[in-house]
Design an enzyme around this catalytic site. Sequence first.
Site, short mmCIF file in Angstrom:
data_model
loop_
_atom_site.label_atom_id
_atom_site.label_comp_id
_atom_site.label_asym_id
_atom_site.label_seq_id
_atom_site.Cartn_x
_atom_site.Cartn_y
_atom_site.Cartn_z
N ASP A 115 -13.33 35.34 -17.52
CA ASP A 115 -11.90 35.13 -17.76
C ASP A 115 -11.20 36.47 -17.68
O ASP A 115 -11.79 37.51 -17.96
CB ASP A 115 -11.67 34.50 -19.14
N ASP A 133 -9.23 27.67 -14.80
CA ASP A 133 -8.54 27.10 -15.97
C ASP A 133 -7.09 26.74 -15.62
O ASP A 133 -6.57 25.70 -16.05
CB ASP A 133 -8.55 28.07 -17.14
#
Length: 155
Positions: A115, A133
């Site tokens: 991330d 995401d």
Amino acid sequence: MMKWLWLSVLTVILDQLSKIWIDTNMSLYQSIPVFPGFNITYVHNFGAAFSFLSEQGGWQRWFFAVLAASISVGIVIWIKRLKPVETLSAISLSLILGGAIGNLIDRVIYGYVIDFFDVYYQTWHWPVFNIADSAITLGVVFMIYESFVQNEQED
């Protein structure tokens, strides 16, 4: 409606290329300010959304991998059964599928998801996320929008 799977492929490619770039060019936990309220911050997420179950000792890696793979198969079947007029559903599901596969690749290869989008306000930070995401979120937003539009048309 399988013609929309190109969107899934594009999502996976952009997601994986961005993660490779981050992993190659940044150190873990390094943060690069982009503008107030947004940084590029390299982190590993061993859990699911918002690091859910990240401290569970490793079993969650394969649980989430099997779950993502199963959901991906279900989404492909769902897309295949859509009617030609259900374009927004096909786009929504293709984005969700691409995001699920992008994060699945990370889980299988690394055991965690890379991330790097860090959105914040003053000292409060939203959980760090990635392109996969974002695609999943956008797909869900489109589905919710479509459900409201459909309900209005039926009334």
